[in-house]
Write an enzyme that holds these catalytic residues in place. Structure first.
Site, PDB file in Angstrom:
ATOM      1  N   GLY A 217      38.251 115.199 -40.933  1.00 44.33           N
ATOM      2  CA  GLY A 217      38.917 116.457 -40.576  1.00 44.33           C
ATOM      3  C   GLY A 217      40.135 116.261 -39.694  1.00 44.33           C
ATOM      4  CB  SER A 218      42.783 114.932 -39.429  1.00 42.93           C
ATOM      5  OG  SER A 218      42.555 114.439 -40.737  1.00 42.93           O
TER       6      SER A 218
END
Length: 232
Positions: free
Chosen positions: A189-190
């Site tokens: 997640g980013s």
């Protein structure tokens, strides 16, 4: 390792950065299954999810040096004129920023948005707030690349997220990059920010789904300089 090879070769390639994680989940599944057989199948679900997370599919990238290609799979979360991060040394004039947010179900391999040569790579430590928030650009751990293209210098910033704790970048300063070429990965997640100079116009809308290496997110009106290739 037959399951691993099946996942990698038959379903979809798995990036080498995911090998240790997939192997660890598989071994854990075997151990848990030895203790209590149903736990093996539960462990295998997590093993397959891990392989899915680290998937690295082939992409067909448009071959046009006036196009800017999405560097990440995910949702377009911002399209705005902002001052680029100071560490990129791109000046104080506002640039077009297009942000792509990756959730834990997206492919997390990052790709070059344009053909060019890497001028600099700048890492900054920071916090780990939700990468979808605007303040993540300034507060979160990040790694920024400046790429010299035929339209001038652009910035590409890998931003860690709420769950992400590791930014990977295997590109090096002065190396050439082709549009769509893999240069890094962020775990779990980013977000990716692309900073573009004057002359670039967005070709996506907020909330649109982008595919790394394929979706055109912006376009320059006309060529400004020579093509920068691996032989330049």
């Amino acid at each position: 390792m037959s399951l691993f090879n099946t996942v990698r070769n038959t379903i979809v390639p798995v990036h080498k950065e995911g090998y240790p994680f997939v192997a660890a989940f598989f071994v854990a599944s075997l151990v848990l299954g030895w203790i209590f057989k149903p736990l093996f199948w539960i462990g295998m679900i997590f093993t397959l999810w891990c392989a899915y997370f680290f998937r690295d599919p082939e992409r067909v990238t448009p071959q046009d040096d006036d196009l800017v290609i999405s560097p990440a799979d995910g949702k377009v979360s911002a399209i705005q004129m902002v001052t680029p991060p100071a560490e990129l040394d791109l000046g104080s004039e506002p640039m077009l920023r297009i942000s792509v947010f990756m959730n834990v179900f997206n492919c997390h391999v990052n790709r070059a948005p344009m053909r060019g040569r890497i001028v600099s790579i700048n890492y900054r430590s920071g916090s780990f707030v939700n990468a979808e928030l605007d303040k993540a650009s300034e507060d979160n751990e990040r790694n920024g690349l400046v790429i010299e293209t035929r339209h001038g210098q652009i910035g590409v910033v890998q931003i860690a997220g709420l769950v992400a704790r590791r930014i990977l970048c295997w590109a090096n300063t002065n190396e050439p990059l082709d549009a769509g070429e893999r240069f890094g990965l962020i775990r779990f997640g980013s977000r990716l920010d692309v900073f573009l100079p004057a002359g670039a116009a967005p070709r996506v809308s907020l909330g649109q789904t982008a595919i790394a290496g394929e979706t055109v997110i912006a376009e320059f009106a006309s060529a400004k300089g020579p093509v920068i290739s691996r032989h330049s």
